[in-house]
Write a protein that holds these residues in place. Structure first.
Motif, PDB file in Angstrom:
ATOM      1  N   GLY A   1      79.346  28.683 -27.565  1.00  0.00           N
ATOM      2  CA  GLY A   1      80.122  27.984 -28.513  1.00  0.00           C
ATOM      3  C   GLY A   1      79.228  27.162 -29.718  1.00  0.00           C
ATOM      4  O   GLY A   1      79.124  27.147 -30.812  1.00  0.00           O
ATOM      5  N   TRP A   2      78.127  26.650 -29.107  1.00  0.00           N
ATOM      6  CA  TRP A   2      77.003  25.745 -29.973  1.00  0.00           C
ATOM      7  C   TRP A   2      76.399  26.743 -30.876  1.00  0.00           C
ATOM      8  O   TRP A   2      76.290  26.390 -31.898  1.00  0.00           O
ATOM      9  CB  TRP A   2      76.263  25.156 -28.800  1.00  0.00           C
ATOM     10  CG  TRP A   2      75.138  24.508 -29.594  1.00  0.00           C
ATOM     11  CD1 TRP A   2      75.188  23.242 -29.986  1.00  0.00           C
ATOM     12  CD2 TRP A   2      73.866  24.648 -29.476  1.00  0.00           C
ATOM     13  NE1 TRP A   2      74.006  22.688 -30.713  1.00  0.00           N
ATOM     14  CE2 TRP A   2      73.115  23.578 -30.315  1.00  0.00           C
ATOM     15  CE3 TRP A   2      72.923  25.825 -29.002  1.00  0.00           C
ATOM     16  CZ2 TRP A   2      71.645  23.734 -30.272  1.00  0.00           C
ATOM     17  CZ3 TRP A   2      71.767  25.762 -29.108  1.00  0.00           C
ATOM     18  CH2 TRP A   2      70.972  24.787 -29.943  1.00  0.00           C
ATOM     19  N   LEU A   3      75.876  27.779 -30.139  1.00  0.00           N
ATOM     20  CA  LEU A   3      75.171  28.742 -30.948  1.00  0.00           C
ATOM     21  C   LEU A   3      75.918  29.506 -32.082  1.00  0.00           C
ATOM     22  O   LEU A   3      75.502  29.496 -33.231  1.00  0.00           O
ATOM     23  CB  LEU A   3      74.536  29.900 -30.117  1.00  0.00           C
ATOM     24  CG  LEU A   3      73.362  29.622 -29.175  1.00  0.00           C
ATOM     25  CD1 LEU A   3      72.908  30.509 -28.306  1.00  0.00           C
ATOM     26  CD2 LEU A   3      72.099  29.215 -30.199  1.00  0.00           C
ATOM     27  N   CYS A   4      77.215  29.784 -31.772  1.00  0.00           N
ATOM     28  CA  CYS A   4      78.088  30.525 -32.799  1.00  0.00           C
ATOM     29  C   CYS A   4      78.346  29.396 -33.877  1.00  0.00           C
ATOM     30  O   CYS A   4      78.446  29.864 -35.096  1.00  0.00           O
ATOM     31  CB  CYS A   4      79.345  30.871 -32.109  1.00  0.00           C
ATOM     32  SG  CYS A   4      79.296  32.186 -30.820  1.00  0.00           S
ATOM     33  N   GLN A   5      78.482  28.273 -33.513  1.00  0.00           N
ATOM     34  CA  GLN A   5      78.996  27.193 -34.747  1.00  0.00           C
ATOM     35  C   GLN A   5      77.507  26.820 -35.356  1.00  0.00           C
ATOM     36  O   GLN A   5      77.860  26.765 -36.594  1.00  0.00           O
ATOM     37  CB  GLN A   5      79.483  25.867 -33.875  1.00  0.00           C
ATOM     38  CG  GLN A   5      79.964  24.684 -34.822  1.00  0.00           C
ATOM     39  CD  GLN A   5      80.365  23.592 -33.896  1.00  0.00           C
ATOM     40  OE1 GLN A   5      79.733  22.671 -33.570  1.00  0.00           O
ATOM     41  NE2 GLN A   5      81.759  23.798 -33.535  1.00  0.00           N
ATOM     42  N   ARG A   6      76.732  26.588 -34.842  1.00  0.00           N
ATOM     43  CA  ARG A   6      75.489  26.402 -35.769  1.00  0.00           C
ATOM     44  C   ARG A   6      75.086  27.533 -36.524  1.00  0.00           C
ATOM     45  O   ARG A   6      74.577  27.206 -37.757  1.00  0.00           O
ATOM     46  CB  ARG A   6      74.371  26.090 -34.494  1.00  0.00           C
ATOM     47  CG  ARG A   6      72.949  25.870 -35.139  1.00  0.00           C
ATOM     48  CD  ARG A   6      71.951  25.451 -34.237  1.00  0.00           C
ATOM     49  NE  ARG A   6      70.364  25.083 -34.941  1.00  0.00           N
ATOM     50  CZ  ARG A   6      69.822  24.542 -34.365  1.00  0.00           C
ATOM     51  NH1 ARG A   6      70.053  23.792 -33.240  1.00  0.00           N
ATOM     52  NH2 ARG A   6      68.474  24.118 -34.858  1.00  0.00           N
ATOM     53  N   PHE A   7      75.277  28.732 -36.174  1.00  0.00           N
ATOM     54  CA  PHE A   7      74.743  29.718 -36.986  1.00  0.00           C
ATOM     55  C   PHE A   7      76.105  30.550 -37.739  1.00  0.00           C
ATOM     56  O   PHE A   7      75.563  31.525 -38.259  1.00  0.00           O
ATOM     57  CB  PHE A   7      73.821  30.638 -36.292  1.00  0.00           C
ATOM     58  CG  PHE A   7      72.503  30.226 -36.062  1.00  0.00           C
ATOM     59  CD1 PHE A   7      71.613  30.061 -36.771  1.00  0.00           C
ATOM     60  CD2 PHE A   7      72.307  29.615 -34.372  1.00  0.00           C
ATOM     61  CE1 PHE A   7      70.154  29.301 -36.341  1.00  0.00           C
ATOM     62  CE2 PHE A   7      71.205  29.013 -34.244  1.00  0.00           C
ATOM     63  CZ  PHE A   7      69.998  29.067 -35.089  1.00  0.00           C
ATOM     64  N   ASP A   8      77.059  30.060 -37.356  1.00  0.00           N
ATOM     65  CA  ASP A   8      78.267  30.694 -38.064  1.00  0.00           C
ATOM     66  C   ASP A   8      78.202  32.361 -37.682  1.00  0.00           C
ATOM     67  O   ASP A   8      78.308  33.234 -38.245  1.00  0.00           O
ATOM     68  CB  ASP A   8      78.464  30.794 -39.436  1.00  0.00           C
ATOM     69  CG  ASP A   8      79.817  31.205 -40.073  1.00  0.00           C
ATOM     70  OD1 ASP A   8      80.629  31.124 -39.364  1.00  0.00           O
ATOM     71  OD2 ASP A   8      80.012  31.584 -41.334  1.00  0.00           O
TER      72      ASP A   8
END
Length: 363
Positions: free
Chosen positions: A113-120
């Motif tokens: 979730g953190w990676l998905c949110q950070r990089f859309d």
């Protein structure tokens, strides 16, 4: 629910070195925040884990101007720091284009979730892994009574059950808020990553619908936890499905992978070092469980609880820190034998299950 750190005694370290059919061509693993080129366009990163199994491997595949990431590590300050260093260092400040998670255990989805949110970036998982992960993340308690019944039937003391109740919801703590949408992976699907084709291969047993990635052009196989070089993945029954037979699923998956993968396949695992020798490793894993099952049957000449058979299955003592996984794996082996009609279970007046050989079984 987590990855196994217990190696069955009959399988311990089998196939774990070149003398037994495995080779490790990449040498020493990367330090947190660093990376090693594992194959063409594929970087190997290693993140710390706060448990006996102290690391997880994640992989970054070149994907145009960015990176497709396979697995993410658990949600801890140490993992986040390692990611920050890797993104700024060996990943060159290039964006993450998509996050692919092999399965839903916290060390694999914890920072998705953190990676998905950070990089859309989109999250890619199989349906059962995504749905199960979302379910477990949302399950903060209170601890269900069905779980207490399950552990009591396995032979746990009331103090151990109370400890389970007090720690219930640990899954959530290791996982960043998961994306509310995902892209579904299915067996046989071909993903194009950086102009290269990667085929999705499904495994079962360790988790419900585990996704592996296979680049057929040079036989690079990102195995997640479906095939590990030095330990056998935890195969457990859990309170949510007490009559499950994941060991049968696991053995069937190993047969299927043994028929599918060429002898020269280069395996990039979720734990341990990348290796060659996949076919002898698969045979060693199957043999280890077969030996454990035979030893378990000898133990059951007299009725036993699940907690009484640990010595038949594991090469090390079982402490409270891994009691849940050990009990789950013991029940997986017992359910497997029960499914074949080789053992039976009887619950006593105190709610404890006693397992023994069937009457038709010869001692």
């Amino acid at each position: 629910m987590a990855d196994g750190v217990i190696t069955s005694e009959g399988e311990a370290e089998t196939g774990g070195d070149g003398l037994r059919g495995l080779t490790y061509p990449l040498g020493a693993p990367p330090a947190p925040g660093e990376a090693i080129q594992a194959a063409r366009g594929v970087l190997w990163l290693r993140l710390p884990l706060p448990m006996q199994l102290n690391h997880i491997n994640v992989y970054a595949i070149e994907d145009g101007d960015g990176w497709a990431v396979v697995d993410t590590g658990i949600r801890t300050p140490e993992s986040l720091a390692a990611w920050e260093a890797a993104l700024a260092g060996p990943l060159g400040g290039r964006p993450v284009t998509r996050v692919i998670c092999t399965h839903m255990h916290p060390d694999h989805i914890g920072l998705a979730g953190w990676l998905c949110q950070r990089f859309d970036a989109p999250l890619l998982m199989t349906q059962l892994e995504y749905v199960t992960g979302r379910m477990l993340v949302a399950d903060n308690g209170p601890a269900p009574e069905a779980g207490a019944i399950f552990w009591r039937a396995s032979g746990w003391t009331e103090a151990q059950i109370d400890g389970w109740r007090s720690s219930y919801g640990r899954f959530t703590k290791g996982v960043f808020h998961m994306p509310s949408t995902y892209e579904r992976l299915t067996g046989g699907q071909v993903l194009s990553i950086g102009g290269e084709d990667w085929t999705i291969v499904i495994g079962n047993g360790h988790s419900p619908e585990h996704a592996c990635l296979w680049r057929r052009s040079d036989n690079v196989f990102i195995s997640g936890d479906q095939i590990l070089p030095r330990i056998s993945s935890n195969i457990s029954v859990w309170p949510t499905e007490p009559l499950a037979d994941p060991l049968d699923d696991w053995m069937t998956s190993l047969d299927r992978l043994g028929d599918l993968l060429p002898a020269g396949t280069f395996v990039l695992p979720g734990h341990g070092d990348p290796f060659t020798g996949v076919l002898p490793r698969i045979e060693a894993l199957k043999r280890g469980h077969t030996v454990s099952l035979k030893r378990l049957e000898r133990t059951l000449r007299e009725p036993k609880r699940a907690v009484d058979v640990f010595a038949s299955l594991f090469a090390r003592p079982v402490g409270d820190g891994i009691l849940g996984m050990a009990t789950g794996e013991a029940i997986a082996h017992l359910n497997y034998l029960a499914g074949q009609g080789r053992v039976r279970r009887e619950r006593d007046a105190d709610g404890v299950d006693w397992w023994s050989l069937t009457q038709t079984e010869t001692a």
